[in-house]
Write a protein that holds these residues in place. Sequence first.
Motif, mmCIF file in Angstrom:
data_model
loop_
_atom_site.group_PDB
_atom_site.id
_atom_site.type_symbol
_atom_site.label_atom_id
_atom_site.label_comp_id
_atom_site.label_asym_id
_atom_site.label_seq_id
_atom_site.Cartn_x
_atom_site.Cartn_y
_atom_site.Cartn_z
ATOM 1 N N PHE A 70 56.402 61.815 47.120
ATOM 2 C CA PHE A 70 56.807 63.121 47.649
ATOM 3 C C PHE A 70 58.303 63.345 47.518
ATOM 4 C CE2 PHE A 70 52.633 63.075 49.673
ATOM 5 C CZ PHE A 70 52.246 64.387 49.476
ATOM 6 N N ALA A 71 59.085 62.268 47.559
ATOM 7 C CA ALA A 71 60.528 62.416 47.350
ATOM 8 C C ALA A 71 60.805 62.979 45.962
ATOM 9 C CB ALA A 71 61.230 61.070 47.525
ATOM 10 N N GLY A 72 60.071 62.491 44.966
ATOM 11 C CA GLY A 72 60.203 63.041 43.614
ATOM 12 C C GLY A 72 59.768 64.490 43.548
ATOM 13 N N LEU A 73 58.699 64.836 44.285
ATOM 14 C CA LEU A 73 58.214 66.211 44.300
ATOM 15 C C LEU A 73 59.207 67.156 44.978
ATOM 16 C CD1 LEU A 73 54.465 65.565 45.202
ATOM 17 C CD2 LEU A 73 55.354 66.363 43.010
ATOM 18 N N ALA A 381 60.670 80.159 46.369
ATOM 19 C CA ALA A 381 59.375 79.484 46.481
ATOM 20 C C ALA A 381 59.522 77.987 46.237
ATOM 21 C CB ALA A 381 58.383 80.089 45.493
ATOM 22 N N GLY A 382 60.415 77.616 45.288
ATOM 23 C CA GLY A 382 60.647 76.205 45.010
ATOM 24 C C GLY A 382 61.267 75.481 46.187
ATOM 25 N N ALA A 383 62.250 76.133 46.835
ATOM 26 C CA ALA A 383 62.878 75.523 48.010
ATOM 27 C C ALA A 383 61.873 75.396 49.153
ATOM 28 C CB ALA A 383 64.078 76.355 48.449
ATOM 29 N N ALA A 384 61.027 76.418 49.340
ATOM 30 C CA ALA A 384 59.996 76.350 50.379
ATOM 31 C C ALA A 384 58.995 75.243 50.080
ATOM 32 C CB ALA A 384 59.276 77.700 50.491
ATOM 33 N N ASN A 385 58.617 75.120 48.801
ATOM 34 C CA ASN A 385 57.708 74.038 48.416
ATOM 35 C C ASN A 385 58.359 72.675 48.584
ATOM 36 O OD1 ASN A 385 55.259 75.313 47.675
ATOM 37 N ND2 ASN A 385 56.193 76.058 45.795
ATOM 38 N N ALA A 386 59.678 72.598 48.317
ATOM 39 C CA ALA A 386 60.398 71.338 48.530
ATOM 40 C C ALA A 386 60.348 70.949 50.001
ATOM 41 C CB ALA A 386 61.845 71.469 48.061
ATOM 42 N N GLY A 388 58.003 71.802 51.969
ATOM 43 C CA GLY A 388 56.639 71.344 52.155
ATOM 44 C C GLY A 388 56.460 69.903 51.725
ATOM 45 N N ARG A 389 57.100 69.530 50.618
ATOM 46 C CA ARG A 389 57.005 68.139 50.154
ATOM 47 C C ARG A 389 57.644 67.182 51.156
ATOM 48 N NH1 ARG A 389 53.048 69.466 46.884
ATOM 49 N NH2 ARG A 389 53.688 70.565 45.004
ATOM 50 N N ILE A 390 58.689 67.650 51.835
ATOM 51 C CA ILE A 390 59.276 66.817 52.885
ATOM 52 C C ILE A 390 58.252 66.584 53.990
ATOM 53 C CG2 ILE A 390 61.053 66.728 54.690
ATOM 54 C CD1 ILE A 390 62.911 68.213 52.756
ATOM 55 N N GLY A 391 57.465 67.623 54.291
ATOM 56 C CA GLY A 391 56.360 67.443 55.229
ATOM 57 C C GLY A 391 55.387 66.383 54.745
ATOM 58 N N GLY A 392 55.131 66.386 53.428
ATOM 59 C CA GLY A 392 54.268 65.354 52.853
ATOM 60 C C GLY A 392 54.890 63.972 52.915
ATOM 61 N N MET A 393 56.216 63.893 52.793
ATOM 62 C CA MET A 393 56.920 62.608 52.903
ATOM 63 C C MET A 393 56.842 62.052 54.318
ATOM 64 S SD MET A 393 60.433 63.385 50.777
ATOM 65 C CE MET A 393 61.209 61.900 51.448
ATOM 66 N N VAL A 394 57.054 62.930 55.294
ATOM 67 C CA VAL A 394 57.078 62.497 56.691
ATOM 68 C C VAL A 394 55.690 62.116 57.179
ATOM 69 C CG1 VAL A 394 57.567 63.262 59.055
ATOM 70 C CG2 VAL A 394 59.122 63.871 57.191
ATOM 71 N N CYS A 395 54.681 62.805 56.673
ATOM 72 C CA CYS A 395 53.312 62.634 57.146
ATOM 73 C C CYS A 395 52.843 61.172 57.159
ATOM 74 C CB CYS A 395 52.377 63.501 56.314
ATOM 75 S SG CYS A 395 50.636 63.210 56.620
ATOM 76 N N PRO A 396 52.907 60.431 56.032
ATOM 77 C CA PRO A 396 52.405 59.050 56.072
ATOM 78 C C PRO A 396 53.231 58.135 56.958
ATOM 79 C CG PRO A 396 53.471 59.507 53.975
ATOM 80 C CD PRO A 396 53.347 60.817 54.683
ATOM 81 N N LEU A 397 54.518 58.441 57.126
ATOM 82 C CA LEU A 397 55.376 57.599 57.952
ATOM 83 C C LEU A 397 55.151 57.827 59.441
ATOM 84 C CD1 LEU A 397 58.746 57.918 55.979
ATOM 85 C CD2 LEU A 397 57.218 55.937 56.063
ATOM 86 N N VAL A 398 54.564 58.986 59.782
ATOM 87 C CA VAL A 398 54.383 59.320 61.193
ATOM 88 C C VAL A 398 52.900 59.334 61.552
ATOM 89 C CG1 VAL A 398 54.837 61.014 62.994
ATOM 90 C CG2 VAL A 398 56.523 60.652 61.190
ATOM 91 N N ALA A 399 52.188 60.365 61.099
ATOM 92 C CA ALA A 399 50.797 60.547 61.530
ATOM 93 C C ALA A 399 49.899 59.394 61.091
ATOM 94 C CB ALA A 399 50.269 61.870 60.988
#
Length: 447
Positions: A70-73, A381-386, A388-399
């Motif tokens: 997700f960091a790459g995304l 849209a790219g910044a908003a998606n980025a 979103g990807r941060i949300g994907g990065m945080v997700c496995p580390l938290v939830a």
Amino acid sequence: MAEQGHVYTVDEALTHVGFGKYQCFVLAYAGLGWVAEAMEIMILSFVGPTVKSEWNLSSTEESLITTSVFAGLVVGAYAWGLVADNYGRSGHVFLSWFLEFVPPSNRGMWMVIFSSFWTIGSVSEAIGAWIIMPRLDWRWLLGLSSIPSFILLAFLGFQPESPRYLCLKGRTAEAHRALEKIAQVNKTKLPNGKLVARRSTLPTGERAPPELVHLLSSNGGNKTTEGKSGLSLFLMLFSSKLARTTILLWLLLFGNSFAYYAVVLLISELSSLDTRCRSPLMFSHHPQDANLYIDEFITSLAEIPGLLLAAILVDTAGRKLSITIMFTLSCLFLLPLVTYQSNILTTGLLFGARMCVMGAFTVSLIYAAEIYPTSVRSTGAGAANAMGRIGGMVCPLVAVALVANCHQMTAVVLLVVVIVTSILSVMLIPFETKGQELSDTVDFTSD
């Protein structure tokens, strides 16, 4: 030369020629890109547990595999958005690129159809894992999952430029030729008259609807975004006209991605062999290797009714209400998981949650691309998606880490809180884009 009164915009041209064979070719290429990305994301839920076992990784180290992807995304979503706004849509941002070829009248429906390619990728990856992983090796799954990306690469030089982008950059003659090509392939004709870049140049003085004027106005004279640097385009997202929308959109996409990937990754976590958190009487007879692939496949199918629900709501209820409805339903499916449930009930609840979260995610991506003007659409849209990807990065580390450490109730409550925050964010965005024409530039004359 056409009479002054006979002029038309890109949206009016697209409406006149309609959605036809040309847009189907664009949809096929952009859709394959969406398939490739979905497969790349979905593979994490299969490879993660296997690699953890093979390499003797901790739960934190397993989570870092997903986080690094997700960091790459994050970098890619923002960087390619800047490239697309400065050098053209064939610097590839698939969502914005396809969006700009679609007539406004049924744009929501076609964008949902485009999003169905994500589901095709998700289901294909689940089937591939079910067939390949027990027989071969996770490395084979990685290699075969890269095939769509290589197909995209082979056709990279053949995709057309967006006529809307060409108009924005003052290349009206090229935009006209692009529209003529669309009309030719669709076996129709362009409207009579002369193509103009922006609605503000129309002699009748027609303007965008009042509720959108101050955000998406095209009456900016020479103060457009042409020639802006990447930093300038990014800072423009925080101008007085865009700042509130940008921040709320970031919160929406962060929560959307967090929720989607949490549901996807929770399936593998709750199907794990590690039964120390649960009743042995309920869970001791469910080996992971069988359940993981079956559960992932079943719940990936949930995206199909999720897309159908989104298709029904997006052009009837509108973007904002559609997102709110589907997020609310997803909370109702998740709340019973605050306590341990049977394997069948857990799979059923995650099926319902994934269906609704996928529908909300689909409409949110459409909304994010529509709400920004063409001049900063890919950057916004790219910044908003980025985000979103941060949300994907945080997700496995938290939830996911919480579930792995026997804190399922805390993880589910956290997930619901994130979703509720996203609902509040979309409700506070003051603009509805259903049925509206896409705008081109931002007016700074009244800043």
